[in-house]
Scaffold this motif. Structure first.
Motif, PDB file in Angstrom:
ATOM      1  N   HIS A  15       0.890  -1.117  -0.119  1.00 29.71           N
ATOM      2  CA  HIS A  15      -0.339   0.022  -0.211  1.00 29.71           C
ATOM      3  C   HIS A  15       1.051   1.529  -0.332  1.00 29.71           C
ATOM      4  CE1 HIS A  15      -4.193  -1.471   0.410  1.00 29.71           C
ATOM      5  NE2 HIS A  15      -3.432  -2.516   1.196  1.00 29.71           N
ATOM      6  N   CYS A  16       1.772   1.381  -0.633  1.00 24.30           N
ATOM      7  CA  CYS A  16       2.727   2.219  -0.993  1.00 24.30           C
ATOM      8  C   CYS A  16       1.724   3.807  -1.504  1.00 24.30           C
ATOM      9  CB  CYS A  16       3.445   2.188  -2.133  1.00 24.30           C
ATOM     10  SG  CYS A  16       4.966   3.841  -2.060  1.00 24.30           S
ATOM     11  N   THR A  17       2.238   4.876  -0.787  1.00 28.23           N
ATOM     12  CA  THR A  17       1.102   5.997  -0.920  1.00 28.23           C
ATOM     13  C   THR A  17       2.281   6.888  -1.386  1.00 28.23           C
ATOM     14  OG1 THR A  17       1.792   6.680   1.530  1.00 28.23           O
ATOM     15  CG2 THR A  17      -0.535   5.845   0.780  1.00 28.23           C
ATOM     16  N   LYS A  18       1.681   8.008  -1.338  1.00 33.22           N
ATOM     17  CA  LYS A  18       2.483   9.026  -2.667  1.00 33.22           C
ATOM     18  C   LYS A  18       3.591   9.868  -1.543  1.00 33.22           C
ATOM     19  CE  LYS A  18      -1.147  11.252  -4.087  1.00 33.22           C
ATOM     20  NZ  LYS A  18      -2.064  12.456  -4.941  1.00 33.22           N
ATOM     21  N   THR A  19       3.216   9.832   0.143  1.00 38.28           N
ATOM     22  CA  THR A  19       3.937  10.205   1.238  1.00 38.28           C
ATOM     23  C   THR A  19       4.719   8.579   1.524  1.00 38.28           C
ATOM     24  OG1 THR A  19       2.613   9.852   2.528  1.00 38.28           O
ATOM     25  CG2 THR A  19       2.732  11.507   1.592  1.00 38.28           C
ATOM     26  N   SER A  20       5.294   7.779   0.975  1.00 41.66           N
ATOM     27  CA  SER A  20       5.892   6.357   1.289  1.00 41.66           C
ATOM     28  C   SER A  20       7.759   6.177   1.629  1.00 41.66           C
ATOM     29  CB  SER A  20       5.127   5.031   0.751  1.00 41.66           C
ATOM     30  OG  SER A  20       4.312   5.297   1.332  1.00 41.66           O
ATOM     31  N   GLN A  21       8.038   7.575   1.121  1.00 42.82           N
ATOM     32  CA  GLN A  21       9.871   8.063   0.544  1.00 42.82           C
ATOM     33  C   GLN A  21      10.478   7.484   1.746  1.00 42.82           C
ATOM     34  OE1 GLN A  21       7.556  10.646   0.091  1.00 42.82           O
ATOM     35  NE2 GLN A  21       7.501  11.462  -2.079  1.00 42.82           N
ATOM     36  N   GLY A  22      11.052   6.534   1.850  1.00 41.53           N
ATOM     37  CA  GLY A  22      11.835   6.211   2.445  1.00 41.53           C
ATOM     38  C   GLY A  22      11.168   4.948   3.873  1.00 41.53           C
ATOM     39  N   ALA A  23       9.941   4.630   3.428  1.00 44.53           N
ATOM     40  CA  ALA A  23       9.059   3.647   3.970  1.00 44.53           C
ATOM     41  C   ALA A  23       9.508   2.119   3.812  1.00 44.53           C
ATOM     42  CB  ALA A  23       7.469   3.924   4.524  1.00 44.53           C
ATOM     43  N   LEU A  44       0.688  -3.189  -4.518  1.00 43.92           N
ATOM     44  CA  LEU A  44       1.778  -2.705  -4.081  1.00 43.92           C
ATOM     45  C   LEU A  44       1.573  -1.662  -3.800  1.00 43.92           C
ATOM     46  CD1 LEU A  44       2.756  -3.936  -7.057  1.00 43.92           C
ATOM     47  CD2 LEU A  44       3.656  -5.482  -5.297  1.00 43.92           C
ATOM     48  N   THR A  45       0.609  -0.793  -4.540  1.00 45.86           N
ATOM     49  CA  THR A  45       0.372   1.049  -4.200  1.00 45.86           C
ATOM     50  C   THR A  45      -0.972   1.232  -3.071  1.00 45.86           C
ATOM     51  OG1 THR A  45      -1.284   0.891  -6.487  1.00 45.86           O
ATOM     52  CG2 THR A  45       1.352   1.392  -6.153  1.00 45.86           C
ATOM     53  N   ASP A  46      -1.655   2.178  -2.647  1.00 45.30           N
ATOM     54  CA  ASP A  46      -3.169   2.369  -2.505  1.00 45.30           C
ATOM     55  C   ASP A  46      -3.742   2.764  -3.211  1.00 45.30           C
ATOM     56  OD1 ASP A  46      -4.226   1.805   0.623  1.00 45.30           O
ATOM     57  OD2 ASP A  46      -3.639   4.272   0.802  1.00 45.30           O
ATOM     58  N   TYR A  47      -3.613   3.192  -3.745  1.00 43.69           N
ATOM     59  CA  TYR A  47      -4.845   4.140  -4.955  1.00 43.69           C
ATOM     60  C   TYR A  47      -4.785   3.656  -6.503  1.00 43.69           C
ATOM     61  CZ  TYR A  47      -7.390   6.109  -0.854  1.00 43.69           C
ATOM     62  OH  TYR A  47      -7.962   6.249  -0.120  1.00 43.69           O
ATOM     63  N   GLY A  48      -3.354   2.650  -6.586  1.00 45.14           N
ATOM     64  CA  GLY A  48      -3.093   2.505  -8.315  1.00 45.14           C
ATOM     65  C   GLY A  48      -2.687   3.666  -8.525  1.00 45.14           C
ATOM     66  N   LEU A  49      -1.460   4.089  -8.109  1.00 46.05           N
ATOM     67  CA  LEU A  49      -1.561   6.043  -9.080  1.00 46.05           C
ATOM     68  C   LEU A  49      -0.431   6.027  -9.424  1.00 46.05           C
ATOM     69  CD1 LEU A  49      -2.869   8.453  -6.310  1.00 46.05           C
ATOM     70  CD2 LEU A  49      -3.859   8.276  -8.905  1.00 46.05           C
ATOM     71  N   PRO A  50      -0.072   6.382 -10.594  1.00 47.97           N
ATOM     72  CA  PRO A  50       1.450   6.488 -10.935  1.00 47.97           C
ATOM     73  C   PRO A  50       2.418   6.540 -10.117  1.00 47.97           C
ATOM     74  CG  PRO A  50      -0.157   6.809 -12.520  1.00 47.97           C
ATOM     75  CD  PRO A  50      -1.066   6.182 -11.414  1.00 47.97           C
ATOM     76  N   GLU A  51       1.882   8.164  -9.390  1.00 50.19           N
ATOM     77  CA  GLU A  51       2.947   9.138  -8.036  1.00 50.19           C
ATOM     78  C   GLU A  51       3.372   8.199  -7.508  1.00 50.19           C
ATOM     79  OE1 GLU A  51      -0.030   9.726  -9.987  1.00 50.19           O
ATOM     80  OE2 GLU A  51      -0.069  12.043  -9.930  1.00 50.19           O
ATOM     81  N   GLU A  52       2.617   6.826  -6.493  1.00 52.16           N
ATOM     82  CA  GLU A  52       2.741   5.581  -5.685  1.00 52.16           C
ATOM     83  C   GLU A  52       4.110   5.048  -6.202  1.00 52.16           C
ATOM     84  OE1 GLU A  52      -1.324   5.686  -3.393  1.00 52.16           O
ATOM     85  OE2 GLU A  52      -1.246   4.422  -5.413  1.00 52.16           O
ATOM     86  N   ALA A  53       3.699   4.664  -7.455  1.00 52.41           N
ATOM     87  CA  ALA A  53       3.784   3.780  -8.321  1.00 52.41           C
ATOM     88  C   ALA A  53       5.916   4.582  -8.149  1.00 52.41           C
ATOM     89  CB  ALA A  53       4.022   3.255 -10.221  1.00 52.41           C
ATOM     90  N   ALA A  54       5.545   5.467  -8.854  1.00 58.35           N
ATOM     91  CA  ALA A  54       7.214   6.705  -9.081  1.00 58.35           C
ATOM     92  C   ALA A  54       8.076   6.454  -6.835  1.00 58.35           C
ATOM     93  CB  ALA A  54       6.389   7.471  -9.415  1.00 58.35           C
ATOM     94  N   VAL A  55       6.934   6.251  -6.217  1.00 55.38           N
ATOM     95  CA  VAL A  55       8.301   6.056  -5.095  1.00 55.38           C
ATOM     96  C   VAL A  55       8.308   4.991  -4.915  1.00 55.38           C
ATOM     97  CG1 VAL A  55       7.182   6.392  -2.468  1.00 55.38           C
ATOM     98  CG2 VAL A  55       5.794   8.397  -4.157  1.00 55.38           C
ATOM     99  N   LEU A  56       7.194   3.528  -5.060  1.00 55.80           N
ATOM    100  CA  LEU A  56       7.146   2.342  -4.812  1.00 55.80           C
ATOM    101  C   LEU A  56       8.475   2.189  -5.658  1.00 55.80           C
ATOM    102  CD1 LEU A  56       6.996   0.070  -3.789  1.00 55.80           C
ATOM    103  CD2 LEU A  56       5.287  -0.803  -4.900  1.00 55.80           C
ATOM    104  N   ALA A  57       9.083   2.625  -7.165  1.00 54.87           N
ATOM    105  CA  ALA A  57      10.101   2.243  -8.206  1.00 54.87           C
ATOM    106  C   ALA A  57      11.490   2.546  -7.011  1.00 54.87           C
ATOM    107  CB  ALA A  57       9.233   3.324  -9.336  1.00 54.87           C
ATOM    108  N   LYS A  58      11.426   3.625  -6.742  1.00 54.39           N
ATOM    109  CA  LYS A  58      12.584   4.888  -5.852  1.00 54.39           C
ATOM    110  C   LYS A  58      12.967   3.722  -4.435  1.00 54.39           C
ATOM    111  CE  LYS A  58      14.383   9.249  -5.252  1.00 54.39           C
ATOM    112  NZ  LYS A  58      14.179  10.755  -5.667  1.00 54.39           N
TER     113      LYS A  58
END
Ligand SMILES: [Fe+2]
Ligand SMILES: [Fe+2]
Length: 267
Positions: A15-23, A44-58
């Protein structure tokens, strides 16, 4: 790779969110230390947003082992699954949706799955069109899993899905939502192929372990469940999957062989 075994780490419901950097960086570092490959069973993501996926990718740059995953219902919420899939694929994740891959000699068949309920209480395709469509979706996901399994020729096969194929691992959730947590229809293909291990997520409050009717072990690797159950360990499980020629070589939880480095749910 650890000798005659491949160590498989499993987890779900990031459930990676847009603010999950470092989590997730510490978690992924620990997984890299404890396992040879990793599988992630959806959400993998919380809302299926590309922004969330980008955070997770990092975050995934800390996961330095091969990884396969399936989507969960949350990854479809925003209707941007194509973009999300591309971002995660570019980050090195093999996203499976009715297809299969081979990591370190282990075959992995992956599908999201769907609901419908279990056993004799499973929803039947009868009456209203929308009920038939609901059941059809579950049947379709089961057929996709079957097609993925049929492609594999490896000695050890992992079936990876988001929804549960058995009721045991959703027990503990409210009874009212059982039909939305999985479907027995997903169990049928597992019984027809030589599957070694089944992983799923989605049931955040379910049980850790169950088995199919043909006694294939099923593990609910939902992170919230693992966090609650093993408060002193990072939320993933590690399995030693034997790669030799021995007949009946069964995968085991790493701890059952007493190795400190990959203890049970990892240390
Ligand atoms: Fe979830
Ligand atoms: Fe889910």
């Amino acid at each position: 790779m650890a000798g005659a075994f491949v160590r498989v780490a499993a987890l779900a419901d990031l459930h990676c969110t847009k603010t999950s950097q470092g989590a997730f960086q510490n978690l992924f570092t620990r997984i890299t230390e404890a396992a040879d490959i990793a599988v992630i069973a959806g959400d993998l993501t919380d809302y299926g947003l590309p922004e969330e996926a980008a955070v997770l990718a990092k975050e995934l740059t800390s996961l330095r082992i091969p990884v396969a995953a399936v989507f969960g219902n949350h990854d479809l919420e925003s209707g941007k699954s194509v973009e999300v899939r591309q971002i995660l694929t570019d980050a090195g994740v093999k996203i499976l949706d009715g297809d299969a891959c081979e990591l370190q000699g282990i075959g992995i068949a992956g599908v999201k799955g769907f609901g419908g309920g279990f056993g004799r209480h499973a929803l039947a395709p009868w009456g209203e069109t929308i009920i038939k469509q609901f059941v059809h979706e579950a049947v379709d996901e089961a057929l996709k899993l079957e097609a993925a399994l049929a492609r594999l020729r490896t000695k050890q096969i992992v079936a990876l899905m988001h929804y549960s194929p058995v009721q045991q691992t959703v027990d503990g959730e409210p009874l009212e939502i059982y039909p939305f947590l999985g479907s027995s229809r997903l169990e049928e293909p597992i019984s027809r192929y030589p599957v070694s291990l089944v992983f799923h997520g989605h049931a955040h409050r379910g049980q850790l372990e169950g088995a199919t009717k043909t006694d294939v072990k099923v593990y609910n690797v939902s992170m919230p469940l693992l966090t609650r159950t093993f408060a002193d360990r990072p939320p993933f499980r590690v399995f030693d999957v034997p790669m030799g020629d021995a007949e009946n070589a069964q995968p085991t939880l790493a701890a059952s062989r007493g190795r400190r480095a990959t203890d049970a749910i990892a240390s």
